[in-house]
Design a protein around this motif. Structure first.
Motif, PDB file in Angstrom:
ATOM      1  N   UNK A   1      89.305  32.101   9.277  1.00  0.00           N
ATOM      2  CA  UNK A   1      89.905  33.399   9.028  1.00  0.00           C
ATOM      3  C   UNK A   1      89.143  34.117   7.922  1.00  0.00           C
ATOM      4  N   UNK A   2      89.247  35.433   7.907  1.00  0.00           N
ATOM      5  CA  UNK A   2      88.720  36.230   6.802  1.00  0.00           C
ATOM      6  C   UNK A   2      89.893  36.994   6.196  1.00  0.00           C
ATOM      7  N   UNK A   3      90.266  36.637   4.984  1.00  0.00           N
ATOM      8  CA  UNK A   3      91.398  37.265   4.313  1.00  0.00           C
ATOM      9  C   UNK A   3      90.898  38.376   3.403  1.00  0.00           C
ATOM     10  N   UNK A   4      91.615  39.512   3.419  1.00  0.00           N
ATOM     11  CA  UNK A   4      91.124  40.695   2.707  1.00  0.00           C
ATOM     12  C   UNK A   4      92.054  41.185   1.612  1.00  0.00           C
ATOM     13  N   UNK A   5      93.358  40.850   1.677  1.00  0.00           N
ATOM     14  CA  UNK A   5      94.294  41.334   0.657  1.00  0.00           C
ATOM     15  C   UNK A   5      95.466  40.380   0.571  1.00  0.00           C
ATOM     16  N   UNK A   6      96.209  40.446  -0.533  1.00  0.00           N
ATOM     17  CA  UNK A   6      97.364  39.576  -0.732  1.00  0.00           C
ATOM     18  C   UNK A   6      98.337  40.276  -1.668  1.00  0.00           C
ATOM     19  N   UNK A   7      99.650  40.092  -1.428  1.00  0.00           N
ATOM     20  CA  UNK A   7     100.651  40.750  -2.264  1.00  0.00           C
ATOM     21  C   UNK A   7     101.295  39.763  -3.234  1.00  0.00           C
ATOM     22  N   UNK A   8     102.235  40.258  -4.033  1.00  0.00           N
ATOM     23  CA  UNK A   8     102.856  39.431  -5.059  1.00  0.00           C
ATOM     24  C   UNK A   8     103.812  38.392  -4.495  1.00  0.00           C
TER      25      UNK A   8
ATOM     26  N   UNK B   1      98.520  37.385   9.450  1.00  0.00           N
ATOM     27  CA  UNK B   1      99.211  37.339   8.157  1.00  0.00           C
ATOM     28  C   UNK B   1      99.355  35.878   7.777  1.00  0.00           C
ATOM     29  N   UNK B   2      99.183  35.575   6.506  1.00  0.00           N
ATOM     30  CA  UNK B   2      99.214  34.198   6.019  1.00  0.00           C
ATOM     31  C   UNK B   2     100.205  34.094   4.863  1.00  0.00           C
ATOM     32  N   UNK B   3     101.074  33.102   4.917  1.00  0.00           N
ATOM     33  CA  UNK B   3     101.970  32.808   3.796  1.00  0.00           C
ATOM     34  C   UNK B   3     101.257  31.798   2.896  1.00  0.00           C
TER      35      UNK B   3
ATOM     36  N   UNK C   1     100.892  28.664   6.005  1.00  0.00           N
ATOM     37  CA  UNK C   1     101.121  28.937   7.421  1.00  0.00           C
ATOM     38  C   UNK C   1     100.541  30.284   7.803  1.00  0.00           C
ATOM     39  N   UNK C   2     100.079  30.388   9.050  1.00  0.00           N
ATOM     40  CA  UNK C   2      99.463  31.621   9.539  1.00  0.00           C
ATOM     41  C   UNK C   2     100.231  32.142  10.741  1.00  0.00           C
ATOM     42  N   UNK C   3     100.137  33.448  10.959  1.00  0.00           N
ATOM     43  CA  UNK C   3     100.764  34.053  12.121  1.00  0.00           C
ATOM     44  C   UNK C   3      99.932  35.215  12.608  1.00  0.00           C
ATOM     45  N   UNK C   4      99.719  35.282  13.933  1.00  0.00           N
ATOM     46  CA  UNK C   4      98.934  36.370  14.500  1.00  0.00           C
ATOM     47  C   UNK C   4      99.760  37.651  14.519  1.00  0.00           C
ATOM     48  N   UNK C   5      99.115  38.773  14.249  1.00  0.00           N
ATOM     49  CA  UNK C   5      99.728  40.087  14.337  1.00  0.00           C
ATOM     50  C   UNK C   5      99.278  40.755  15.625  1.00  0.00           C
ATOM     51  N   UNK C   6     100.009  41.753  16.122  1.00  0.00           N
ATOM     52  CA  UNK C   6      99.549  42.484  17.310  1.00  0.00           C
ATOM     53  C   UNK C   6      98.131  43.006  17.111  1.00  0.00           C
ATOM     54  N   UNK C   7      97.348  42.967  18.160  1.00  0.00           N
ATOM     55  CA  UNK C   7      95.925  43.262  18.051  1.00  0.00           C
ATOM     56  C   UNK C   7      95.623  44.688  17.613  1.00  0.00           C
ATOM     57  N   UNK C   8      96.604  45.604  17.788  1.00  0.00           N
ATOM     58  CA  UNK C   8      96.347  47.003  17.427  1.00  0.00           C
ATOM     59  C   UNK C   8      96.814  47.345  16.016  1.00  0.00           C
ATOM     60  N   UNK C   9      97.273  46.365  15.268  1.00  0.00           N
ATOM     61  CA  UNK C   9      97.759  46.651  13.917  1.00  0.00           C
ATOM     62  C   UNK C   9      96.613  46.683  12.914  1.00  0.00           C
ATOM     63  N   UNK C  10      96.706  47.611  11.984  1.00  0.00           N
ATOM     64  CA  UNK C  10      95.791  47.669  10.847  1.00  0.00           C
ATOM     65  C   UNK C  10      96.383  46.853   9.696  1.00  0.00           C
ATOM     66  N   UNK C  11      95.514  46.268   8.899  1.00  0.00           N
ATOM     67  CA  UNK C  11      95.978  45.490   7.755  1.00  0.00           C
ATOM     68  C   UNK C  11      95.703  46.266   6.473  1.00  0.00           C
ATOM     69  N   UNK C  12      96.515  46.060   5.427  1.00  0.00           N
ATOM     70  CA  UNK C  12      96.324  46.809   4.186  1.00  0.00           C
ATOM     71  C   UNK C  12      95.117  46.323   3.408  1.00  0.00           C
ATOM     72  N   UNK C  13      94.425  47.278   2.757  1.00  0.00           N
ATOM     73  CA  UNK C  13      93.328  46.916   1.874  1.00  0.00           C
ATOM     74  C   UNK C  13      93.810  46.390   0.549  1.00  0.00           C
ATOM     75  N   UNK C  14      95.070  46.709   0.213  1.00  0.00           N
ATOM     76  CA  UNK C  14      95.710  46.213  -1.004  1.00  0.00           C
ATOM     77  C   UNK C  14      97.194  46.494  -0.892  1.00  0.00           C
ATOM     78  N   UNK C  15      97.988  45.763  -1.659  1.00  0.00           N
ATOM     79  CA  UNK C  15      99.422  46.002  -1.768  1.00  0.00           C
ATOM     80  C   UNK C  15      99.743  46.077  -3.249  1.00  0.00           C
ATOM     81  N   UNK C  16     100.361  47.181  -3.691  1.00  0.00           N
ATOM     82  CA  UNK C  16     100.626  47.393  -5.103  1.00  0.00           C
ATOM     83  C   UNK C  16     101.770  46.502  -5.578  1.00  0.00           C
ATOM     84  N   UNK C  17     101.986  46.481  -6.878  1.00  0.00           N
ATOM     85  CA  UNK C  17     103.075  45.688  -7.448  1.00  0.00           C
ATOM     86  C   UNK C  17     104.436  46.202  -6.997  1.00  0.00           C
ATOM     87  N   UNK C  18     104.512  47.466  -6.571  1.00  0.00           N
ATOM     88  CA  UNK C  18     105.755  48.031  -6.042  1.00  0.00           C
ATOM     89  C   UNK C  18     105.899  47.819  -4.545  1.00  0.00           C
TER      90      UNK C  18
END
Length: 435
Positions: free
Chosen positions: A356-363, A388-390, A395-412
């Motif tokens: 996998x190639x992971x690009x962002x992670x939230x709090x 998406x990865x917990x 653990x990993x889970x596939x998202x629908x192929x047409x979904x965009x992923x966030x470049x970042x997720x803020x503290x809020x």
């Protein structure tokens, strides 16, 4: 707006050069006396509803059009800074509240030495105070003919009120500019560097003799490169080992089970460094796996580690470390780290393929990336299959192929998404998390 510019002009002659380098070390810029203006308007109401993970609400949020590729997020004020082009040659730094999209202060427009492209944008923290930093590299004047006429021009903006300080440093090589410590580091990718104190504008030049090579390290002067800045001094690497100038040495902090003389720093963030180590000779998987470890940048102490397959071909660029706003969770390519539990994960097939190639992670420790993507940029642009990865459980889970992923997720919890419209205009959209 009145401001004094720190400019070092290098001319021929050994004596003059020495005197001016001394001046660069001691001189500081003067802050602008004028206050930046507060924009009355708000960031535009989003007109675009992208297909994104269901945790984000696309009915609410904000959208910006035509902004710079870079943006920076303040941890203390919650503001997001970005650049806009106000003419063919002039740019302006603007801010919004990253949660609401409400417009904040903006600086005066200016012309960088290289006006063809957006200046770069960083965030630096010194003495618990944050500054947005814009920088550009180019010629001092239109008729510049020699390397002495090229500079790195930097503007330091106080994140609270936008007051600005400009510093200009002569630089005759393509620069690498970073903000991993209590100042901004300019490096030539080898042994020459300059450090700028954002609170005073003082410039300190460092050359190879000042790197304080560790005793007994035969490889430290091979492929030597300045990598980052710490509270104690520069982080420097050789061909097989690395150290902090006047501080710790990699062989003294090597993780258990590794070859102590094999450490390579691959990515540096404020307070953290990701390093790759060979497993100790005789280890079961020494021929096929490396150990990836997150170290504390100030002490060198290992914080979390994981084994991952060696690439068949050494990468031209190692995956870059990305942190959640809290700093508790980290990702880099197929790697993820939970610093709360001191665990690391390598997301790849049993045979080391299809990582996998992971690009962002939230709090909350939810990371976003893609399978079969070339790199993080490709994953963010829609390449591969989104996932998406917990990180807490691995653990990993596939998202629908047409979904965009966030470049970042803020503290809020606001997810930041980019896309480009049919007019080739870049959009930056903030969608809040569903509540």
């Amino acid at each position: 707006m009145r401001q004094k510019i720190v400019r070092l002009v290098l001319v021929g002659g050994v004596l003059v050069l020495a005197m001016l380098l001394l001046l660069a070390t001691c001189a500081g810029g003067e802050k602008s006396s004028g206050e930046p203006k507060k924009r009355a308007e708000k960031a535009t109401v989003p007109v675009t509803r992208l297909t994104v993970p269901s945790v984000f609400e696309t009915k609410r949020g904000w959208e910006l059009i035509g902004t710079s590729p870079d943006y920076a997020l303040s941890r203390t004020t919650g503001t997001l800074a970005y650049l806009v082009r106000v003419s063919d040659t002039r740019y302006q730094l603007q801010t919004i509240d990253s949660e609401t999209g409400e417009a904040g202060w903006h600086g005066e427009s200016w012309r960088p030495p290289s006006a063809q492209h957006f200046p770069r944008l960083l965030l630096v923290t010194a003495d618990d105070h944050e500054y947005y930093v814009t920088w550009s590299y180019g010629n001092v004047g239109e008729n510049a003919l020699t390397p002495a006429d090229t500079i790195v021009s930097l503007d330091f903006y106080d994140v609270r009120d936008g007051s600005r300080r400009r510093v200009e440093v002569p630089w005759n090589a393509v620069p690498t500019v970073s903000a991993t410590g209590p100042g901004v580091l300019i490096s030539d990718g080898r042994t020459n560097s300059a450090v700028i104190d954002p609170s005073t504008g003082r410039v300190s030049q460092v050359t190879a003799p000042g790197l304080k090579y560790p005793k007994g390290c035969t490889t430290c002067k091979q492929l030597t490169e300045v990598r980052g800045l710490t509270q104690k001094g520069l982080l420097v690497s050789g061909s097989k080992e690395f150290w902090v100038q006047g501080g710790w040495f990699s062989r003294d902090v090597a993780p258990k089970g590794t070859d102590r003389l094999s450490g390579i720093p691959t990515s540096v963030l404020p307070g953290l460094i990701l390093a790759k180590w060979h497993l100790a000779k005789g280890a079961k998987r020494a021929a096929t796996h490396d150990l990836w470890t997150v170290h504390d940048l100030e002490t060198g102490k290992p914080l979390a580690s994981v084994e991952c397959s060696k690439p068949a071909i050494k990468p031209g660029q190692y995956p870059q470390l990305v942190a959640a706003p809290s700093g508790n969770f980290l990702v880099a390519g197929p790697l993820a780290f939970d610093l709360l539990t001191k665990r690391g994960f390598c997301f790849e097939g049993a045979d080391g393929t299809k990582p996998l190639t992971l690009a962002s992670v939230n709090d909350e420790g939810i990371a976003y990336g893609a399978a079969n993507a070339r790199n993080a940029a490709d994953a963010l642009a829609g390449g591969g299959t989104p996932v998406a990865v917990a990180v807490r459980s691995g653990t990993t889970g596939a998202l629908p192929s047409n979904q965009r992923i966030p470049g970042a997720v803020t503290s809020d919890g606001v997810g930041l998404f980019r896309w480009t419209d049919e007019k080739d205009r870049p959009h930056l959209i903030g969608y809040p998390s569903a509540r």
